[in-house]
Write a protein that holds these residues in place. Structure first.
Motif, short mmCIF file in Angstrom:
data_model
loop_
_atom_site.label_atom_id
_atom_site.label_comp_id
_atom_site.label_asym_id
_atom_site.label_seq_id
_atom_site.Cartn_x
_atom_site.Cartn_y
_atom_site.Cartn_z
N GLY A 157 0.82 -1.20 0.00
CA GLY A 157 0.00 0.00 0.00
C GLY A 157 0.85 1.25 0.00
N ASN A 158 0.18 2.38 0.09
CA ASN A 158 0.83 3.67 -0.09
C ASN A 158 0.62 4.57 1.13
OD1 ASN A 158 1.24 6.51 -1.30
ND2 ASN A 158 -0.99 6.43 -1.01
N ALA A 159 1.68 5.24 1.54
CA ALA A 159 1.56 6.30 2.54
C ALA A 159 2.57 7.38 2.17
CB ALA A 159 1.80 5.76 3.95
N ALA A 160 2.17 8.24 1.26
CA ALA A 160 3.09 9.27 0.75
C ALA A 160 2.61 10.67 1.10
CB ALA A 160 3.25 9.13 -0.77
N MET A 161 1.38 10.99 0.76
CA MET A 161 0.91 12.37 0.88
C MET A 161 0.50 12.71 2.32
SD MET A 161 1.41 13.70 -1.96
CE MET A 161 1.72 13.24 -3.65
N GLU A 162 0.66 13.98 2.65
CA GLU A 162 0.32 14.49 3.98
C GLU A 162 -0.58 15.71 3.84
OE1 GLU A 162 4.67 13.20 5.87
OE2 GLU A 162 4.26 15.29 5.33
N ARG A 163 -1.53 15.82 4.72
CA ARG A 163 -2.37 17.02 4.76
C ARG A 163 -1.68 18.09 5.60
NH1 ARG A 163 -8.62 15.23 5.52
NH2 ARG A 163 -7.87 14.19 7.39
N GLY A 164 -2.23 19.29 5.56
CA GLY A 164 -1.66 20.36 6.37
C GLY A 164 -0.70 21.22 5.58
N GLU A 165 0.12 21.95 6.28
CA GLU A 165 0.95 22.97 5.66
C GLU A 165 2.44 22.68 5.78
OE1 GLU A 165 -0.24 26.80 7.06
OE2 GLU A 165 -2.25 26.64 6.19
N GLY A 166 2.79 21.42 5.56
CA GLY A 166 4.20 21.08 5.51
C GLY A 166 4.88 21.74 4.33
N LYS A 167 6.18 21.90 4.42
CA LYS A 167 6.93 22.57 3.37
C LYS A 167 7.05 21.67 2.15
CE LYS A 167 9.71 25.48 6.44
NZ LYS A 167 11.08 25.84 6.88
N LEU A 168 7.02 22.30 0.98
CA LEU A 168 7.24 21.56 -0.25
C LEU A 168 8.59 20.86 -0.19
CD1 LEU A 168 6.00 24.09 -2.94
CD2 LEU A 168 5.03 21.85 -2.49
N GLY A 169 8.60 19.60 -0.61
CA GLY A 169 9.85 18.87 -0.71
C GLY A 169 10.33 18.23 0.57
N ARG A 170 9.61 18.40 1.68
CA ARG A 170 10.04 17.76 2.93
C ARG A 170 8.83 17.12 3.59
NH1 ARG A 170 14.36 17.92 6.59
NH2 ARG A 170 13.75 17.26 8.70
N TYR A 171 8.97 15.83 3.89
CA TYR A 171 7.89 15.11 4.57
C TYR A 171 7.92 15.39 6.05
CZ TYR A 171 7.73 12.48 0.19
OH TYR A 171 7.63 12.13 -1.13
N GLN A 172 6.73 15.56 6.63
CA GLN A 172 6.65 15.71 8.08
C GLN A 172 6.82 14.37 8.79
OE1 GLN A 172 3.50 18.79 9.29
NE2 GLN A 172 2.86 18.23 7.20
N THR A 173 6.52 13.29 8.08
CA THR A 173 6.79 11.95 8.62
C THR A 173 8.29 11.75 8.65
OG1 THR A 173 4.70 11.14 7.73
CG2 THR A 173 6.37 9.50 8.25
N GLU A 174 8.82 11.31 9.79
CA GLU A 174 10.27 11.29 9.98
C GLU A 174 10.78 9.91 10.39
OE1 GLU A 174 11.24 15.89 11.24
OE2 GLU A 174 10.81 14.44 12.85
N LEU A 175 11.98 9.61 9.91
CA LEU A 175 12.69 8.38 10.25
C LEU A 175 13.91 8.77 11.08
CD1 LEU A 175 12.69 5.27 9.64
CD2 LEU A 175 14.42 5.79 7.90
N SER A 176 13.94 8.27 12.32
CA SER A 176 15.01 8.63 13.25
C SER A 176 15.82 7.40 13.63
CB SER A 176 14.42 9.25 14.52
OG SER A 176 13.57 10.34 14.22
N ARG A 177 17.11 7.60 13.84
CA ARG A 177 17.98 6.50 14.24
C ARG A 177 17.62 6.04 15.65
NH1 ARG A 177 20.64 2.58 11.93
NH2 ARG A 177 21.76 3.95 10.47
N ASP A 178 17.59 4.71 15.84
CA ASP A 178 17.30 4.13 17.14
C ASP A 178 18.16 2.88 17.30
OD1 ASP A 178 15.84 3.81 19.63
OD2 ASP A 178 14.77 2.17 18.66
N GLY A 179 19.32 3.04 17.92
CA GLY A 179 20.25 1.93 18.07
C GLY A 179 20.76 1.48 16.72
#
Length: 407
Positions: free
Chosen positions: A123-145
């Motif tokens: 499936g797909n999870a790409a687009m976000e609603r709201g006023e995020g900046k063009l070219g940057r996703y508000q969904t974030e991947l952070s290092r954990d160990g």
């Protein structure tokens, strides 16, 4: 130097038809009831999975069916005729498989292609609603160990409610790089919400998906160039257009069926029955013409994609000019057929009176679904792009985003 590796033959088109048309017929038989009751088609997706639809473009050597691009889109048109929700539900899966072929190195792509061959739906999870900046996703991947964690919220998550895996577009926090993250749909921290309330494509369940500290191993993080020409955007767009072409066939089918059984006529009509009225026949004939042109247009772009796929499979280089041409052709197809199909879905009602508006036949679903599909990737921008190219030679954009302008 290219090694010109022999290309395994695709399955025969009659064999694919024999495999999938009974499934399409079952899906079509339930389409009106599902629309009327908003009964999400889990069973239909399962039928397609079990028949191997998601493995169509997976090579035979990896357990798939090895179908050509042209065969895939011909089948998508037939599926769209059966129920236009189903190709859209599977659009993310189809685009993901194409991305694996076009943009991901062989060693990284094979495990995912094998999963698709085994029946996994992505499936797909790409687009976000709201006023995020063009070219940057508000969904974030952070290092954990030794791994990562994924946090964020998506909307327009088409197909995700039915999926086994979700392809998530995110921003890697440590360097701001956009990444493609693959997570099991039932992983801890994943929440899929059926809150799509658009008036069309009601079964696509294109609603919210949330990710709360979802654990992600390194192997599930893919990176691909977002600067180079690609076939992926044209593939995603052509799925919509194939769906519309199938929908146009359904409009012709349902108009003819409505007229064929209709006994009431108007005193100022032109025939003893609606079926014998030449004006009604003309309308149905125009609907048939629209369905033909839409299907032929999709087929023309599919052939361009198929030629590029053949070159890749032979190990030949694919030129930037060829990739640009297929992107422009997909845009031309979008500009060319959208108004035709929308008009056909509206003109359908010219074959009958108020009885055509009743809820039993759900004829209005065709216009609602066509209008919803036509609202994706707004055609006005594709038309402007084509005009700019024709006048100024400006190259198309292969990657774009939605949001607010960066400050």
């Amino acid at each position: 130097m290219a090694d010109h590796t022999p290309i395994p033959a695709s399955p025969s088109t009659p064999d694919l038809a024999a495999r999938f048309r009974p499934v399409f017929a079952d899906i079509a038989a339930q389409a009106v009831r599902r629309e009327r009751e908003r009964d999400l088609p889990y069973d239909a997706v399962a039928q397609l999975r079990d028949a191997g639809f998601g493995a169509l473009r997976v090579p035979v050597a990896l357990g798939g069916l090895g179908a050509s691009v042209e065969q895939l889109f011909a089948l998508l048109i037939e599926l769209g005729e059966a129920d236009s929700n189903l190709p859209q539900i599977l659009r993310a899966h189809i685009g993901f498989v194409e991305r694996l072929h076009a943009e991901i190195p062989l060693a990284r792509r094979e495990p995912w292609l094998r999963l698709a061959a085994q029946g996994a739906i992505f499936g797909n999870a790409a687009m976000e609603r709201g006023e995020g900046k063009l070219g940057r996703y508000q969904t974030e991947l952070s290092r954990d160990g030794d791994g990562w964690v994924l946090d964020g919220e998506k909307f327009y998550s088409t197909g995700t409610l039915y999926a086994d895996w979700i392809a998530v577009s995110a921003t890697r926090v440590d360097d701001g790089v956009p990444v493609y993250v693959l997570v099991p749909a039932d992983a801890p921290g994943v929440e899929r919400v059926d809150d799509w309330r658009g008036f069309g494509q009601r079964m696509s369940a294109s609603g919210t998906t949330r990710f709360h500290r979802v654990a992600v191993p390194d192997a599930n993080v893919l990176i691909f160039s977002r600067q180079e020409p690609t076939t992926v955007t044209a593939t995603f767009q052509l799925v919509h257009l194939a769906t519309l072409a199938g929908l146009a066939r359904a409009v012709e089918r349902d108009a003819a069926a409505f007229v064929r059984d209709r006994r009431r006529v108007y005193s100022h009509g032109s025939g003893d029955t609606a079926a014998q009225d030449p004006l009604v026949q003309q309308v149905v004939g125009q609907l048939s013409g629209t369905a033909f042109v839409a299907g032929a247009t999709v087929g023309a772009v599919a052939r361009l994609l198929g030629e590029i796929d053949q070159r890749r499979r032979r190990g030949d280089a694919v030129s930037g000019e060829a990739l640009q041409e297929v992107e422009l052709s997909a845009a031309r197809a979008q500009v060319g057929i959208l108004d035709m199909v929308l008009a056909a879905a509206s003109r359908l009602f010219d074959v009958g009176g108020a009885s055509a508006l009743g809820p039993d036949a759900q004829l209005d679903r065709h216009w609602r679904n066509a209008r919803t599909l036509a609202s994706h990737n707004p055609v006005i921008y594709k038309a402007r792009l084509l005009g700019d190219h024709a006048i100024n030679g400006t190259a198309p954009s292969f990657y774009w985003s939605v949001g607010t302008k960066a400050a």
